[in-house]
Motif scaffolding. Structure first.
Motif, PDB file in Angstrom:
ATOM      1  N   GLN A 125       0.879  -1.252   0.008  1.00  0.00           N
ATOM      2  CA  GLN A 125      -0.063   0.103   0.105  1.00  0.00           C
ATOM      3  C   GLN A 125       0.715   1.286  -0.051  1.00  0.00           C
ATOM      4  N   THR A 183       3.332  -4.690   4.993  1.00  0.00           N
ATOM      5  CA  THR A 183       2.516  -5.594   5.660  1.00  0.00           C
ATOM      6  C   THR A 183       3.158  -6.713   6.417  1.00  0.00           C
ATOM      7  N   SER A 191       3.055 -14.289  -0.837  1.00  0.00           N
ATOM      8  CA  SER A 191       1.817 -14.213  -0.067  1.00  0.00           C
ATOM      9  C   SER A 191       0.830 -13.757  -1.043  1.00  0.00           C
ATOM     10  N   ASP A 192      -0.270 -13.919  -0.679  1.00  0.00           N
ATOM     11  CA  ASP A 192      -1.688 -13.552  -1.607  1.00  0.00           C
ATOM     12  C   ASP A 192      -1.446 -12.265  -2.118  1.00  0.00           C
ATOM     13  N   SER A 193      -1.055 -11.230  -1.209  1.00  0.00           N
ATOM     14  CA  SER A 193      -0.886  -9.622  -1.708  1.00  0.00           C
ATOM     15  C   SER A 193       0.305  -9.455  -2.246  1.00  0.00           C
ATOM     16  N   THR A 194       1.263 -10.204  -2.218  1.00  0.00           N
ATOM     17  CA  THR A 194       2.581  -9.898  -3.290  1.00  0.00           C
ATOM     18  C   THR A 194       2.591 -10.730  -4.328  1.00  0.00           C
TER      19      THR A 194
END
Length: 187
Positions: A2, A36, A110-113
Motif C-alpha cells: 500500500q 504489511t 503471499s496472496d497480496s504480493t
C-alpha cells in the motif's frame, strides 16, 4: 503493498525518513509503499531458509540477510526489503543501510504480493549485475521456482516441486525441500 500516504521522496530523503519510521516501507521511483505483516507460514519458511543458508555459508565470504535489510537497485531507483538475500560482495559486508550486490534474492509468496514478486520486483531485480539466482517460494504448492541467470544474460527457470533438494548453483549448495518446508502443515 500500500502506498504510504502518497509520499514522494528522493532516494536520499527516503533513507533518512525510513530510519525514523516504526514500520518498513519500500521505495520505487520516488514513491513509498508500506510493508504489511506476514503470516506464520511465511515467517517459518523464511526462517528455515535463512537458517539453512547461514549454516551452509559459514566460513565463506557470503552472508545471508533476512527481511530487515534493504536492497538498493539504483538503476530502478528503488529500495526493497526482500525476504532473504545472500551477498558475497566485499562492499556489502561494510554496508550500513542497504546492500547493492546480492548474488541470490528470495521472496516467499503471499496472496497480496505474489503478482508483484513475479512481475515488477523481478524486473527490477534483474537489473542487478551481481544477481545470479532469484527464488520464489510458493508455500501452498510446496514449490521453489529458481530463476538462474545464464552466460547469455537470459533467465532460466528450475522448478523444484516434489524434488529432494533445491540446488543453489550460485552458492554451490543445496537445501532439502523438507528443510525449507519444515513445520508447515499440509493444506
Amino acid at each position: 503493498m500500500q502506498t504510504a500516504e502518497r509520499l514522494r521522496f528522493s532516494a536520499e530523503d527516503y533513507l533518512a525518513w525510513e530510519e525514523t519510521q516504526a514500520e518498513k516501507h519500500e521505495f520505487v521511483a520516488g514513491e513509498v509503499f508500506a510493508m504489511t505483516g506476514a503470516r506464520q507460514a511465511h515467517v517459518l519458511v523464511s526462517g528455515n531458509i535463512h537458517s539453512a543458508l547461514k549454516q551452509r555459508l559459514r566460513g565463506t565470504p557470503c552472508r545471508a540477510y533476512m527481511v530487515d535489510m534493504k536492497l538498493r537497485v539504483e538503476s530502478a531507483d528503488a529500495f526493497f526489503y526482500p525476504d532473504i538475500m545472500v551477498s558475497c560482495h566485499p562492499d556489502d559486508r561494510k554496508a550500513e543501510q542497504y546492500l547493492a550486490n546480492p548474488s541470490l534474492i528470495l521472496e516467499v509468496l503471499s496472496d497480496s504480493t505474489a503478482d508483484y514478486d513475479r512481475g515488477g520486483k523481478f524486473v527490477a531485480y534483474r537489473k542487478l549485475e551481481s544477481l545470479r539466482e532469484y527464488l520464489i517460494v510458493d508455500i501452498e504448492a510446496r514449490r521453489v521456482e529458481c530463476f538462474r541467470r545464464t552466460a547469455d544474460n537470459d533467465w532460466l527457470l528450475h522448478d523444484y516441486v516434489g524434488e529432494v533438494a533445491c540446488k543453489l548453483t550460485s552458492l554451490g549448495i543445496q537445501i532439502p525441500m523438507s528443510e525449507i518446508f519444515e513445520d508447515i502443515e499440509a493444506a
